[in-house]
Design a protein around this motif. Structure first.
Motif, PDB file in Angstrom:
ATOM      1  N   PHE A   9      -1.748   6.072   6.191  1.00  0.00           N
ATOM      2  CA  PHE A   9      -2.598   4.981   6.670  1.00  0.00           C
ATOM      3  C   PHE A   9      -3.605   5.558   7.646  1.00  0.00           C
ATOM      4  O   PHE A   9      -3.222   6.223   8.610  1.00  0.00           O
ATOM      5  CB  PHE A   9      -1.746   3.925   7.378  1.00  0.00           C
ATOM      6  N   GLU A  10      -4.874   5.295   7.401  1.00  0.00           N
ATOM      7  CA  GLU A  10      -5.928   5.884   8.226  1.00  0.00           C
ATOM      8  C   GLU A  10      -6.973   4.853   8.612  1.00  0.00           C
ATOM      9  O   GLU A  10      -7.070   3.792   7.994  1.00  0.00           O
ATOM     10  CB  GLU A  10      -6.614   7.029   7.451  1.00  0.00           C
ATOM     11  N   GLY A  11      -7.772   5.215   9.590  1.00  0.00           N
ATOM     12  CA  GLY A  11      -8.860   4.338  10.027  1.00  0.00           C
ATOM     13  C   GLY A  11      -9.144   4.587  11.493  1.00  0.00           C
ATOM     14  O   GLY A  11      -8.319   5.177  12.195  1.00  0.00           O
ATOM     15  N   ILE A  12     -10.293   4.141  11.959  1.00  0.00           N
ATOM     16  CA  ILE A  12     -10.622   4.324  13.372  1.00  0.00           C
ATOM     17  C   ILE A  12      -9.721   3.430  14.225  1.00  0.00           C
ATOM     18  O   ILE A  12      -9.127   2.472  13.718  1.00  0.00           O
ATOM     19  CB  ILE A  12     -12.120   4.022  13.656  1.00  0.00           C
ATOM     20  N   ALA A 101     -11.260  13.726  10.502  1.00  0.00           N
ATOM     21  CA  ALA A 101     -12.147  12.673  11.003  1.00  0.00           C
ATOM     22  C   ALA A 101     -12.359  12.791  12.524  1.00  0.00           C
ATOM     23  O   ALA A 101     -13.509  12.767  12.992  1.00  0.00           O
ATOM     24  CB  ALA A 101     -11.573  11.304  10.645  1.00  0.00           C
ATOM     25  N   TYR A 102     -11.272  12.932  13.280  1.00  0.00           N
ATOM     26  CA  TYR A 102     -11.383  12.925  14.755  1.00  0.00           C
ATOM     27  C   TYR A 102     -11.822  14.289  15.309  1.00  0.00           C
ATOM     28  O   TYR A 102     -12.793  14.378  16.047  1.00  0.00           O
ATOM     29  CB  TYR A 102     -10.054  12.496  15.400  1.00  0.00           C
ATOM     30  N   TRP A 140      -7.233   3.667   3.488  1.00  0.00           N
ATOM     31  CA  TRP A 140      -8.219   3.826   4.567  1.00  0.00           C
ATOM     32  C   TRP A 140      -8.710   2.448   4.986  1.00  0.00           C
ATOM     33  O   TRP A 140      -9.396   1.772   4.235  1.00  0.00           O
ATOM     34  CB  TRP A 140      -9.388   4.698   4.090  1.00  0.00           C
ATOM     35  N   PHE A 141      -8.318   2.042   6.196  1.00  0.00           N
ATOM     36  CA  PHE A 141      -8.730   0.751   6.752  1.00  0.00           C
ATOM     37  C   PHE A 141     -10.109   0.935   7.376  1.00  0.00           C
ATOM     38  O   PHE A 141     -10.234   1.489   8.466  1.00  0.00           O
ATOM     39  CB  PHE A 141      -7.702   0.256   7.774  1.00  0.00           C
ATOM     40  N   ASP A 142     -11.101   0.463   6.654  1.00  0.00           N
ATOM     41  CA  ASP A 142     -12.488   0.700   7.065  1.00  0.00           C
ATOM     42  C   ASP A 142     -13.061  -0.549   7.715  1.00  0.00           C
ATOM     43  O   ASP A 142     -13.003  -1.638   7.141  1.00  0.00           O
ATOM     44  CB  ASP A 142     -13.306   1.096   5.829  1.00  0.00           C
ATOM     45  N   VAL A 143     -13.605  -0.360   8.905  1.00  0.00           N
ATOM     46  CA  VAL A 143     -14.189  -1.480   9.637  1.00  0.00           C
ATOM     47  C   VAL A 143     -15.337  -0.919  10.483  1.00  0.00           C
ATOM     48  O   VAL A 143     -15.307   0.252  10.889  1.00  0.00           O
ATOM     49  CB  VAL A 143     -13.099  -2.159  10.513  1.00  0.00           C
TER      50      VAL A 143
END
Ligand code: TYD
Length: 221
Positions: A9-12, A101-102, A140-143
């Protein structure tokens, strides 16, 4: 015995992935699967100590990347690989895409170096010593960074990453987009700006579409 399944599970920060991990664990449990719920940084006593440092101790970006991969190595050896070998479902809150990403897109660590670390740290798993362990699926939880920032502002005291400006998260989101472009079959992008119930339904739909929740004549992993 069923094949192990590795889902990340990924995302900012502020994308709201956490509650969905728990719901998916319950869905797999209801389908008769044994679930190992874990997270990165962390997942073992050693890696949890590294997490504490990563989130709270000032350090440079390369040190962050090295600590993230050090914890990952321990996590893979002690938790993830054994669970997959037992045929379990491993649900992991963040994994290597977060480092790209980070530390990569967000902080500027060279992607080639991260790639080398990825291949070394994740090598030799399973039956093929030449293989590299990757997730079977990455949600990928994209917002939009602005939406995520508004959600975070309402939450607890920020750690070193959550305290970063919106610009940082724009780069991190770009890093996730890049990782998805490089391995589209592994990723499902979830529009995380929607209401929580809609996001939850899509998470289940993405997993069910791969035949992993059983029932309905689905093909078992
Ligand atoms: P997070 O997963 O969001 O946990 P919580 O919900 O408890 O805050 O926090 C982990 C933080 O660590 C997040 O800001 C992303 C960062 N991180 C990296 O910078 N590199 C990595 O390789 C990983 C796994 C996480």
């Amino acid at each position: 015995m069923q094949h192990g399944l590795f889902i990340t599970f990924e995302g900012i920060d502020g994308a709201g992935k956490s509650s969905h991990i728990e719901a998916l664990a319950q869905a797999f449990g209801a389908a008769g699967r044994t679930v190992t719920l874990t997270r990165e940084p962390g997942g073992t006593p050693l890696a949890e100590r590294l997490r504490e440092l990563l989130l709270h101790q000032p350090m440079d970006a390369l040190t962050e990347a090295l600590l993230a991969f050090a914890g990952r190595r321990d996590h893979l050896r002690c938790v993830i690989e054994p669970a997959l070998a037992r045929g379990e479902v491993v649900l992991c809150d963040r994994f290597t895409d977060a480092t790209f990403a980070y530390q990569g897109a967000g902080r500027g660590v060279d992607a080639g170096l991260l790639s080398q670390l990825e291949h070394t740290v994740q090598a030799g798993s399973g039956q093929n010593p030449d293989s590299v362990r990757n997730p079977d699926l990455t949600l990928w939880f994209d917002v939009a960074p602005e939406v995520a920032a508004a959600r975070l502002a309402a939450a607890r005291a920020p750690d070193r990453f959550e305290a970063q400006p919106v610009e940082f998260f724009r780069r991190v989101a770009g890093g996730y987009a890049q990782r998805m472009a490089e391995a589209p079959a592994r990723f499902a992008r979830i529009d995380a700006a929607r209401a929580r119930e809609q996001v939850a339904a899509e998470v289940l739909a993405q997993v069910a579409a791969r035949g992993w929740l059983g029932g309905g004549g689905g093909v078992h992993g």
